[in-house]
Design a protein around this motif. Structure first.
Motif, PDB file in Angstrom:
ATOM      1  N   ARG A 157     -11.730  -8.491 -16.717  1.00  0.00           N
ATOM      2  CA  ARG A 157     -12.280  -9.726 -17.307  1.00  0.00           C
ATOM      3  C   ARG A 157     -11.205 -10.786 -17.529  1.00  0.00           C
ATOM      4  N   ILE A 158     -10.274 -10.869 -16.573  1.00  0.00           N
ATOM      5  CA  ILE A 158      -9.253 -11.897 -16.643  1.00  0.00           C
ATOM      6  C   ILE A 158      -9.283 -12.756 -15.382  1.00  0.00           C
ATOM      7  N   VAL A 159      -8.786 -13.975 -15.538  1.00  0.00           N
ATOM      8  CA  VAL A 159      -8.714 -14.941 -14.445  1.00  0.00           C
ATOM      9  C   VAL A 159      -7.302 -14.893 -13.870  1.00  0.00           C
ATOM     10  N   VAL A 160      -7.211 -14.503 -12.601  1.00  0.00           N
ATOM     11  CA  VAL A 160      -5.909 -14.355 -11.951  1.00  0.00           C
ATOM     12  C   VAL A 160      -5.843 -15.341 -10.788  1.00  0.00           C
ATOM     13  N   GLU A 161      -4.779 -16.106 -10.688  1.00  0.00           N
ATOM     14  CA  GLU A 161      -4.649 -16.996  -9.543  1.00  0.00           C
ATOM     15  C   GLU A 161      -4.137 -16.191  -8.346  1.00  0.00           C
ATOM     16  N   PRO A 162      -4.341 -16.700  -7.124  1.00  0.00           N
ATOM     17  CA  PRO A 162      -4.047 -15.893  -5.930  1.00  0.00           C
ATOM     18  C   PRO A 162      -2.628 -15.310  -5.904  1.00  0.00           C
ATOM     19  N   GLY A 163      -1.628 -16.172  -6.109  1.00  0.00           N
ATOM     20  CA  GLY A 163      -0.248 -15.714  -6.011  1.00  0.00           C
ATOM     21  C   GLY A 163       0.119 -14.673  -7.051  1.00  0.00           C
ATOM     22  N   ALA A 164      -0.668 -14.588  -8.106  1.00  0.00           N
ATOM     23  CA  ALA A 164      -0.401 -13.632  -9.181  1.00  0.00           C
ATOM     24  C   ALA A 164      -1.063 -12.292  -8.932  1.00  0.00           C
ATOM     25  N   ALA A 165      -1.882 -12.231  -7.870  1.00  0.00           N
ATOM     26  CA  ALA A 165      -2.673 -11.023  -7.606  1.00  0.00           C
ATOM     27  C   ALA A 165      -2.094 -10.169  -6.489  1.00  0.00           C
ATOM     28  N   VAL A 166      -0.962 -10.580  -5.893  1.00  0.00           N
ATOM     29  CA  VAL A 166      -0.446  -9.845  -4.730  1.00  0.00           C
ATOM     30  C   VAL A 166      -0.028  -8.408  -5.074  1.00  0.00           C
ATOM     31  N   GLY A 167       0.500  -8.199  -6.270  1.00  0.00           N
ATOM     32  CA  GLY A 167       0.894  -6.844  -6.663  1.00  0.00           C
ATOM     33  C   GLY A 167      -0.329  -5.946  -6.789  1.00  0.00           C
TER      34      GLY A 167
ATOM     35  N   GLY B 112      -4.161  -0.044  -0.890  1.00  0.00           N
ATOM     36  CA  GLY B 112      -3.561   1.209  -0.462  1.00  0.00           C
ATOM     37  C   GLY B 112      -2.176   1.053   0.166  1.00  0.00           C
ATOM     38  N   HIS B 113      -1.671  -0.198   0.266  1.00  0.00           N
ATOM     39  CA  HIS B 113      -0.310  -0.373   0.786  1.00  0.00           C
ATOM     40  C   HIS B 113       0.706   0.340  -0.114  1.00  0.00           C
ATOM     41  N   PHE B 114       0.370   0.365  -1.414  1.00  0.00           N
ATOM     42  CA  PHE B 114       1.240   1.057  -2.354  1.00  0.00           C
ATOM     43  C   PHE B 114       0.389   2.068  -3.120  1.00  0.00           C
ATOM     44  N   ASP B 115       0.675   3.331  -2.929  1.00  0.00           N
ATOM     45  CA  ASP B 115      -0.144   4.405  -3.490  1.00  0.00           C
ATOM     46  C   ASP B 115       0.322   4.733  -4.905  1.00  0.00           C
ATOM     47  N   ILE B 116      -0.569   4.628  -5.890  1.00  0.00           N
ATOM     48  CA  ILE B 116      -0.160   4.934  -7.264  1.00  0.00           C
ATOM     49  C   ILE B 116      -0.699   6.281  -7.736  1.00  0.00           C
ATOM     50  N   SER B 117      -1.303   7.054  -6.856  1.00  0.00           N
ATOM     51  CA  SER B 117      -1.902   8.318  -7.316  1.00  0.00           C
ATOM     52  C   SER B 117      -0.834   9.225  -7.920  1.00  0.00           C
ATOM     53  N   GLY B 118      -1.144   9.732  -9.097  1.00  0.00           N
ATOM     54  CA  GLY B 118      -0.230  10.611  -9.810  1.00  0.00           C
ATOM     55  C   GLY B 118       0.956   9.900 -10.433  1.00  0.00           C
ATOM     56  N   ARG B 119       0.946   8.560 -10.382  1.00  0.00           N
ATOM     57  CA  ARG B 119       2.086   7.807 -10.910  1.00  0.00           C
ATOM     58  C   ARG B 119       1.650   6.751 -11.921  1.00  0.00           C
ATOM     59  N   THR B 120       2.625   6.197 -12.624  1.00  0.00           N
ATOM     60  CA  THR B 120       2.385   5.118 -13.564  1.00  0.00           C
ATOM     61  C   THR B 120       3.057   3.865 -13.010  1.00  0.00           C
ATOM     62  N   VAL B 121       2.245   2.869 -12.710  1.00  0.00           N
ATOM     63  CA  VAL B 121       2.750   1.682 -12.028  1.00  0.00           C
ATOM     64  C   VAL B 121       2.253   0.421 -12.744  1.00  0.00           C
ATOM     65  N   ALA B 122       3.180  -0.488 -12.985  1.00  0.00           N
ATOM     66  CA  ALA B 122       2.819  -1.773 -13.586  1.00  0.00           C
ATOM     67  C   ALA B 122       2.948  -2.877 -12.553  1.00  0.00           C
ATOM     68  N   THR B 123       2.130  -3.919 -12.708  1.00  0.00           N
ATOM     69  CA  THR B 123       2.359  -5.121 -11.924  1.00  0.00           C
ATOM     70  C   THR B 123       2.237  -6.312 -12.859  1.00  0.00           C
ATOM     71  N   VAL B 124       3.011  -7.348 -12.570  1.00  0.00           N
ATOM     72  CA  VAL B 124       2.957  -8.541 -13.401  1.00  0.00           C
ATOM     73  C   VAL B 124       1.896  -9.483 -12.830  1.00  0.00           C
ATOM     74  N   ILE B 125       0.927  -9.838 -13.660  1.00  0.00           N
ATOM     75  CA  ILE B 125      -0.045 -10.878 -13.307  1.00  0.00           C
ATOM     76  C   ILE B 125       0.618 -12.175 -13.749  1.00  0.00           C
ATOM     77  N   THR B 126       1.254 -12.856 -12.795  1.00  0.00           N
ATOM     78  CA  THR B 126       2.191 -13.921 -13.147  1.00  0.00           C
ATOM     79  C   THR B 126       1.556 -15.219 -13.621  1.00  0.00           C
ATOM     80  N   GLY B 127       0.284 -15.453 -13.264  1.00  0.00           N
ATOM     81  CA  GLY B 127      -0.342 -16.689 -13.705  1.00  0.00           C
ATOM     82  C   GLY B 127      -1.842 -16.717 -13.492  1.00  0.00           C
ATOM     83  N   GLY B 128      -2.494 -17.686 -14.144  1.00  0.00           N
ATOM     84  CA  GLY B 128      -3.952 -17.818 -14.040  1.00  0.00           C
ATOM     85  C   GLY B 128      -4.388 -19.256 -13.871  1.00  0.00           C
ATOM     86  N   ASN B 129      -3.503 -20.077 -13.305  1.00  0.00           N
ATOM     87  CA  ASN B 129      -3.832 -21.496 -13.173  1.00  0.00           C
ATOM     88  C   ASN B 129      -4.622 -21.772 -11.902  1.00  0.00           C
ATOM     89  N   ILE B 130      -5.923 -21.737 -12.058  1.00  0.00           N
ATOM     90  CA  ILE B 130      -6.826 -22.006 -10.940  1.00  0.00           C
ATOM     91  C   ILE B 130      -8.086 -22.632 -11.532  1.00  0.00           C
TER      92      ILE B 130
END
Lengths: 326, 326
Positions: free
Chosen positions: B279-289, B296-314
């Motif tokens: 339920r958040i607004v993410v701008e395109p460049g902030a959604a690449v992670g 599936g380019h980056f598999d997080i199964s069995g792992r703990t992974v964070a990504t930064v949602i860098t902005g929401g200006n859209i």
């Protein structure tokens, strides 16, 4: 006056819900504060698991059922958010849920409820009484009702959102002058009033309702439960309740500072404001508190005021339609 | 290897930014985790003041200018988010800003920059070099450049987002296996790598870029700075950089675990997922992670992974268009 739920009951629920529900953030935007001339805090329960605060009360209620009762399952009525909370809580606790929903409930909410393994039984909002349908299912199946608000354990679970709000305000060094709570059945409103009455007696609590669905506001004025006219509509599907219930209303009559209303147009404006300034998705019924503030019905200048964003369950198409239409 | 910014520099910036920037939430959804088979954490800098992490570095840089320098003002180039951060920081610190923006920057971002009192000078992304325009303004006006990433103080300010991410992961008892950072100029990526290298050496940091704008990924492979072809487009306007810069690239070359890419279609899917499940607004460049994970380019199964949602200006219209279009 003694209430069916106390701050101690709510404090007891909090650790049991840890790890099950999110400690949702209390959002603040300094530029919005400057614009409004006061301090605005948003308790973002739209970022809660299942997209609304409802899972708190549902989980806490079902957690208190016996293994046998859980095996038989639960039943409830809901326009959507409580349904999602009950369905998910039942699933997490190895139980099963039947949900009675109005036939005009948003399709996205119905699909989401079914995706959580619950069975849906629909009824007509204008000609049938949801309580009768639930009672029939209870009698036929032995399922236990998990009401959206009229149960002490549901109130205690919901109250953990208000307890967090109080604690998080403290972390931000904010002394709350008022909390505005979107009010349907009045459960979260009542729980919030109980938390603030005991933990922060200087904080006034208001229930906020859509125009034409202000049964709690009018009941507070009449000092007795008064229903809404039938056949009306509002975009605020989550809080379209017919009449205050006899569990929450005595609490609200005793503790609330008053009732406020917001029109559908004001709610749409608040949803757009939340999109633009807080980058969050707010469903209509969750925006009435923000709408009451932005429209000027409730003046926050020189004050610190929180409102609970109770949910964010809205599909992308409807969200866009409501933000664009005048 | 010695870097121009250290964890100590970032730790020094954090208290100075307290009260100016938000400690944005680290969001988690247990149902999403179950779906992905791993633990996903979103550092929601879209909920930051001015809608992106950029104000952190801008404020910290301008705070170090003399009264005389602030009176003369600052200049920078930006496709939007850094512009908003610099404009607001300059305003808060009694300075003034000139912003060099590409002529095809989103209208909503231009309007927002102007609303913060900054002056905009446009340039053509394909035929002109933004750095040349900035240098001319510097020489003519005496304004000091606040670059989007190529300055130790800007990196230290931005790094406070990564420091918070690390601390908040600890509060959630999460041991980070990896952090995925949307990568334009590579500043936040470099700052995050510095924080993790010193505070959490087991955590791998990846820069994530749009397809055709993967200059950092290709430069890491070549072990030297390689530019992108001109004339390409992506919906990820916030991170359309031509070539890594000589401040951030040596850090990234030294510390990153690698570079990842996401297509525009994958980014749109990630924006929709964030809408529906967080339920958040993410701008395109902030959604690449997030896109790299969901695709599936980056598999997080069995792992703990964070990504930064860098902005929401859209703006609402573009948001809807990107969510609906295939």
């Amino acid at each position: 006056m003694t209430h069916p739920v106390s701050l101690e009951d709510i404090r007891e629920a909090a650790p049991a819900l840890h790890g099950i529900v999110n400690r949702t953030p209390l959002l603040e935007n300094a530029d919005v504060n400057a614009m409004l001339g006061g301090r605005l805090l948003l308790k973002a329960e739209n970022l809660q698991r299942t997209g609304a605060f409802k899972i708190r009360g549902a989980y806490w209620r079902i957690l208190h059922m016996s293994a046998e009762e859980r095996a038989t399952g639960v039943v409830t009525y809901s326009s959507g958010n409580h349904a999602l909370g009950v369905a998910r809580a039942a699933q997490l606790l190895g139980s099963s849920a039947v949900i009675v929903m109005p036939s005009d409930a948003p399709a996205a909410k119905m699909a989401a409820v079914q995706a959580l393994g619950a069975e849906i039984v629909t009824y007509d909002r204008d000609s049938e009484n949801s309580a009768d349908v639930v009672r029939r299912i209870e009698e036929e199946s032995g399922r236990i009702e998990v009401p959206p608000s009229a149960h002490p354990l549901v109130l205690a679970g919901a109250g953990t959102a208000a307890l967090e709000l109080f604690e998080q305000a403290g972390e931000l060094e904010a002394r709350l002058d008022a909390v505005l709570v979107p009010c349907g059945g009045g459960g979260l409103t009542a729980s919030t009033a109980i938390v603030m009455a005991e933990a922060s007696p200087g904080t006034k609590v208001y229930g906020v309702e859509p125009v034409l669905f202000d049964d709690t506001r009018r009941s507070l004025a009449a000092r007795e439960r008064v229903g809404n006219p039938k056949g009306q509509r509002t975009i605020c599907d989550a809080i379209m309740t017919p009449i205050p219930n006899d569990v929450t209303f005595p609490i609200n009559l005793d503790l609330l500072a008053g009732g406020l209303v917001a029109s559908d147009a004001e709610v749409r404006e608040a949803m757009r404001f939340a999109f633009e300034h807080f980058r969050i998705v707010v469903e209509p019924g969750a925006a009435v508190g923000l709408a009451a503030i932005l429209s000027g019905h409730f003046d926050i200048s020189g004050r610190t005021v929180a409102t609970v964003i109770t949910g964010g369950n809205i599909d992308a198409h409807r969200f866009h339609t409501l933000l664009e239409t005048e």
